[in-house]
Design an enzyme around this catalytic site. Sequence first.
Site, mmCIF file in Angstrom:
data_model
loop_
_atom_site.group_PDB
_atom_site.id
_atom_site.type_symbol
_atom_site.label_atom_id
_atom_site.label_comp_id
_atom_site.label_asym_id
_atom_site.label_seq_id
_atom_site.Cartn_x
_atom_site.Cartn_y
_atom_site.Cartn_z
ATOM 1 N N ASP A 100 -1.322 -6.207 11.807
ATOM 2 C CA ASP A 100 -0.959 -7.522 12.330
ATOM 3 C C ASP A 100 -0.397 -8.401 11.213
ATOM 4 O O ASP A 100 -0.650 -8.160 10.033
ATOM 5 C CB ASP A 100 -2.192 -8.224 12.913
ATOM 6 C CG ASP A 100 -2.752 -7.490 14.126
ATOM 7 O OD1 ASP A 100 -1.990 -6.732 14.751
ATOM 8 O OD2 ASP A 100 -3.939 -7.675 14.421
HETATM 9 N N1 URA Z 1 -6.902 -3.839 14.086
HETATM 10 C C1 URA Z 1 -6.510 -5.122 14.273
HETATM 11 O O1 URA Z 1 -7.078 -5.829 15.097
HETATM 12 N N2 URA Z 1 -5.472 -5.572 13.543
HETATM 13 C C2 URA Z 1 -4.835 -4.832 12.604
HETATM 14 O O2 URA Z 1 -3.910 -5.325 11.959
HETATM 15 C C3 URA Z 1 -5.259 -3.515 12.409
HETATM 16 C C4 URA Z 1 -6.302 -3.037 13.157
#
Ligand code: URA
Length: 242
Positions: A105
């Site tokens: 993310d």
């Molecule tokens: N899980 C999440 O919620 N976000 C990420 O960036 C990676 C794994």
Amino acid sequence: MRMRVDRWLSTLGVCSRSEAKAMIRSGAVMINSRIVRDPGEEAETETDLLRVQGLEIDGRIQRHVMLHKPAGVLTAARDRKQKTVMDLLPEVYGAIGCMPVGRLDRDTTGLLIFSCDGEMNHRLLSPGRHVEKVYEARVQGRLAASDCRAFEAGLVLSDFTALPARLEILDAGSDTSLGRVTVQEGKFHQVKRMFNAVGHDVLELKRIRFGPLTLPPDLPEGAWRELREEELLALRRAAGMV
Ligand code: URA
């Protein structure tokens, strides 16, 4: 990989294919210290020595990279408005198709692998392969043993049931806690959703391991380096290719 020299130059992003043809015919391109005048001549991209207008060029088109992703950049090949992880690498990596393996993310930091090997990328992300990812999460509230048991049992989320995951509590405070979580899959917002399901908002998330590769302590946020031979081999093993 064997490749026509004009295509090699355009694949590396040195120039367009037609410019490459013209440059080669003009005598500006040398392979292993010999001037090449036929754009259709083939070269070995990973080992032959390439010079354009006297300048040595790194001609490898199979490259594999690890990045310590900072917060605030998208995991995408490109975006019209926002900075992406590709902006943190020299342009040649995008030109040769060195792409992120999975995504983090925008606000997640940590280890992100890039590779030109589409088959390996695909295999590493395949749900059946259960390649482990390890994250450290700073969450709101006090983590408890009951949270670890819920992760271990496989959390039921709105659209899927997560595979059993390991949660270790590194620090439990009344305001915030730090947990280390190991998951075997990589669904959208998975770790945040898992913590949400047990009543904890994720404040910070950092990936510290992807399969056999651990984020090196000496790789600062925003920095990258190419994978070492043994790291690539370990990844290929995890992908079931060797
Ligand atoms: N899980 C999440 O919620 N976000 C990420 O960036 C990676 C794994």
